[in-house]
Scaffold this motif. Structure first.
Motif, PDB file in Angstrom:
ATOM      1  N   ASP A 166       0.819  -1.216   0.000  1.00  0.00           N
ATOM      2  CA  ASP A 166       0.000   0.000   0.000  1.00  0.00           C
ATOM      3  C   ASP A 166       0.855   1.270   0.000  1.00  0.00           C
ATOM      4  N   LYS A 167       2.154   1.137   0.204  1.00  0.00           N
ATOM      5  CA  LYS A 167       3.085   2.270   0.147  1.00  0.00           C
ATOM      6  C   LYS A 167       3.728   2.417  -1.238  1.00  0.00           C
ATOM      7  N   TRP A 168       3.517   1.423  -2.112  1.00  0.00           N
ATOM      8  CA  TRP A 168       4.137   1.420  -3.438  1.00  0.00           C
ATOM      9  C   TRP A 168       3.491   2.458  -4.354  1.00  0.00           C
ATOM     10  N   MET A 169       4.274   2.946  -5.312  1.00  0.00           N
ATOM     11  CA  MET A 169       3.722   3.769  -6.384  1.00  0.00           C
ATOM     12  C   MET A 169       2.757   2.890  -7.179  1.00  0.00           C
ATOM     13  N   SER A 170       1.735   3.503  -7.765  1.00  0.00           N
ATOM     14  CA  SER A 170       0.842   2.716  -8.627  1.00  0.00           C
ATOM     15  C   SER A 170       1.625   2.261  -9.855  1.00  0.00           C
ATOM     16  N   GLU A 171       1.146   1.230 -10.508  1.00  0.00           N
ATOM     17  CA  GLU A 171       1.821   0.753 -11.715  1.00  0.00           C
ATOM     18  C   GLU A 171       1.854   1.851 -12.780  1.00  0.00           C
ATOM     19  N   ASP A 172       0.768   2.606 -12.917  1.00  0.00           N
ATOM     20  CA  ASP A 172       0.742   3.694 -13.908  1.00  0.00           C
ATOM     21  C   ASP A 172       1.783   4.769 -13.586  1.00  0.00           C
ATOM     22  N   ALA A 173       1.918   5.118 -12.301  1.00  0.00           N
ATOM     23  CA  ALA A 173       2.918   6.115 -11.904  1.00  0.00           C
ATOM     24  C   ALA A 173       4.329   5.586 -12.153  1.00  0.00           C
ATOM     25  N   MET A 174       4.542   4.303 -11.883  1.00  0.00           N
ATOM     26  CA  MET A 174       5.866   3.717 -12.108  1.00  0.00           C
ATOM     27  C   MET A 174       6.173   3.661 -13.588  1.00  0.00           C
ATOM     28  N   LYS A 175       5.198   3.304 -14.405  1.00  0.00           N
ATOM     29  CA  LYS A 175       5.407   3.268 -15.857  1.00  0.00           C
ATOM     30  C   LYS A 175       5.769   4.653 -16.375  1.00  0.00           C
ATOM     31  N   ALA A 176       5.140   5.691 -15.846  1.00  0.00           N
ATOM     32  CA  ALA A 176       5.466   7.065 -16.254  1.00  0.00           C
ATOM     33  C   ALA A 176       6.898   7.410 -15.852  1.00  0.00           C
ATOM     34  N   LYS A 177       7.306   7.006 -14.655  1.00  0.00           N
ATOM     35  CA  LYS A 177       8.677   7.278 -14.202  1.00  0.00           C
ATOM     36  C   LYS A 177       9.679   6.530 -15.061  1.00  0.00           C
ATOM     37  N   VAL A 178       9.375   5.281 -15.400  1.00  0.00           N
ATOM     38  CA  VAL A 178      10.252   4.482 -16.256  1.00  0.00           C
ATOM     39  C   VAL A 178      10.492   5.218 -17.575  1.00  0.00           C
ATOM     40  N   ALA A 179       9.443   5.788 -18.135  1.00  0.00           N
ATOM     41  CA  ALA A 179       9.570   6.532 -19.396  1.00  0.00           C
ATOM     42  C   ALA A 179      10.459   7.760 -19.221  1.00  0.00           C
ATOM     43  N   THR A 180      10.323   8.475 -18.101  1.00  0.00           N
ATOM     44  CA  THR A 180      11.154   9.666 -17.881  1.00  0.00           C
ATOM     45  C   THR A 180      12.621   9.304 -17.674  1.00  0.00           C
ATOM     46  N   LEU A 181      12.883   8.052 -17.244  1.00  0.00           N
ATOM     47  CA  LEU A 181      14.256   7.594 -17.068  1.00  0.00           C
ATOM     48  C   LEU A 181      14.890   7.145 -18.385  1.00  0.00           C
ATOM     49  N   GLY A 182      14.109   7.171 -19.455  1.00  0.00           N
ATOM     50  CA  GLY A 182      14.652   6.869 -20.773  1.00  0.00           C
ATOM     51  C   GLY A 182      14.477   5.442 -21.254  1.00  0.00           C
ATOM     52  N   TYR A 183      13.715   4.645 -20.551  1.00  0.00           N
ATOM     53  CA  TYR A 183      13.463   3.276 -21.005  1.00  0.00           C
ATOM     54  C   TYR A 183      12.284   3.296 -21.961  1.00  0.00           C
ATOM     55  N   GLU A 184      12.440   2.592 -23.089  1.00  0.00           N
ATOM     56  CA  GLU A 184      11.447   2.622 -24.158  1.00  0.00           C
ATOM     57  C   GLU A 184      11.052   1.213 -24.556  1.00  0.00           C
ATOM     58  N   ARG A 185      10.031   1.139 -25.368  1.00  0.00           N
ATOM     59  CA  ARG A 185       9.557  -0.137 -25.921  1.00  0.00           C
ATOM     60  C   ARG A 185       9.554  -1.225 -24.848  1.00  0.00           C
ATOM     61  N   ILE A 186       8.849  -0.961 -23.772  1.00  0.00           N
ATOM     62  CA  ILE A 186       8.781  -1.890 -22.641  1.00  0.00           C
ATOM     63  C   ILE A 186       7.982  -3.118 -23.074  1.00  0.00           C
ATOM     64  N   LYS A 187       8.653  -4.247 -23.094  1.00  0.00           N
ATOM     65  CA  LYS A 187       8.001  -5.505 -23.487  1.00  0.00           C
ATOM     66  C   LYS A 187       7.274  -6.130 -22.303  1.00  0.00           C
ATOM     67  N   THR A 188       7.880  -6.001 -21.111  1.00  0.00           N
ATOM     68  CA  THR A 188       7.299  -6.589 -19.900  1.00  0.00           C
ATOM     69  C   THR A 188       7.434  -5.603 -18.757  1.00  0.00           C
ATOM     70  N   PHE A 189       6.353  -5.434 -18.020  1.00  0.00           N
ATOM     71  CA  PHE A 189       6.344  -4.670 -16.772  1.00  0.00           C
ATOM     72  C   PHE A 189       5.646  -5.561 -15.767  1.00  0.00           C
ATOM     73  N   LYS A 190       6.339  -5.889 -14.672  1.00  0.00           N
ATOM     74  CA  LYS A 190       5.731  -6.814 -13.716  1.00  0.00           C
ATOM     75  C   LYS A 190       6.264  -6.587 -12.308  1.00  0.00           C
ATOM     76  N   VAL A 191       5.558  -7.168 -11.359  1.00  0.00           N
ATOM     77  CA  VAL A 191       6.031  -7.231  -9.983  1.00  0.00           C
ATOM     78  C   VAL A 191       6.876  -8.494  -9.885  1.00  0.00           C
ATOM     79  N   SER A 192       8.089  -8.333  -9.406  1.00  0.00           N
ATOM     80  CA  SER A 192       8.995  -9.455  -9.242  1.00  0.00           C
ATOM     81  C   SER A 192       9.503  -9.421  -7.802  1.00  0.00           C
ATOM     82  N   GLY A 193       8.972 -10.298  -6.971  1.00  0.00           N
ATOM     83  CA  GLY A 193       9.308 -10.261  -5.547  1.00  0.00           C
ATOM     84  C   GLY A 193       8.788  -8.974  -4.947  1.00  0.00           C
ATOM     85  N   ASN A 194       9.681  -8.146  -4.405  1.00  0.00           N
ATOM     86  CA  ASN A 194       9.264  -6.862  -3.844  1.00  0.00           C
ATOM     87  C   ASN A 194       9.822  -5.706  -4.694  1.00  0.00           C
ATOM     88  N   CYS A 195       9.844  -5.932  -6.009  1.00  0.00           N
ATOM     89  CA  CYS A 195      10.339  -4.945  -6.973  1.00  0.00           C
ATOM     90  C   CYS A 195       9.337  -4.787  -8.119  1.00  0.00           C
TER      91      CYS A 195
END
Length: 92
Positions: free
Chosen positions: A32-61
């Motif tokens: 419940d303290k995690w960023m939403s998936e949509d917010a994380m996807k937006a941050k990923v884009a601002t960090l320069g990662y593109e053409r994301i094939k997979t976005f998932k929860v892996s353990g506690n990441c």
């Protein structure tokens, strides 16, 4: 038969720590303290990662498979609370 059972037991003892190393430890915070998936996807884009094939929860990441802005393959683990990169593997 006993040799097979011993082999299976040995393989499981050896494989367990290797599987545990697959995903790093990104946070101890509750989901419940995690960023939403949509917010994380937006941050990923601002960090320069593109053409994301997979976005998932892996353990506690949060984990992505995609490409850097330079077109290199990227596997990246993020802290899901603040979006910081915890571990990345960048290839060709």
């Amino acid at each position: 038969m006993r040799k097979i059972a011993i082999s299976i037991m040995f393989a499981s003892v050896v494989a367990a720590p290797l599987a545990a190393q697959a995903a790093p430890n990104c946070t101890a915070e509750a989901k419940d303290k995690w960023m939403s998936e949509d917010a994380m996807k937006a941050k990923v884009a601002t960090l320069g990662y593109e053409r994301i094939k997979t976005f998932k929860v892996s353990g506690n990441c949060y984990e992505i498979y995609g490409y850097t802005k330079d077109g290199k393959k990227a596997e990246v683990y993020f802290n899901p609370v603040n979006g910081d990169v915890v571990k990345s593997e960048i290839g060709d």
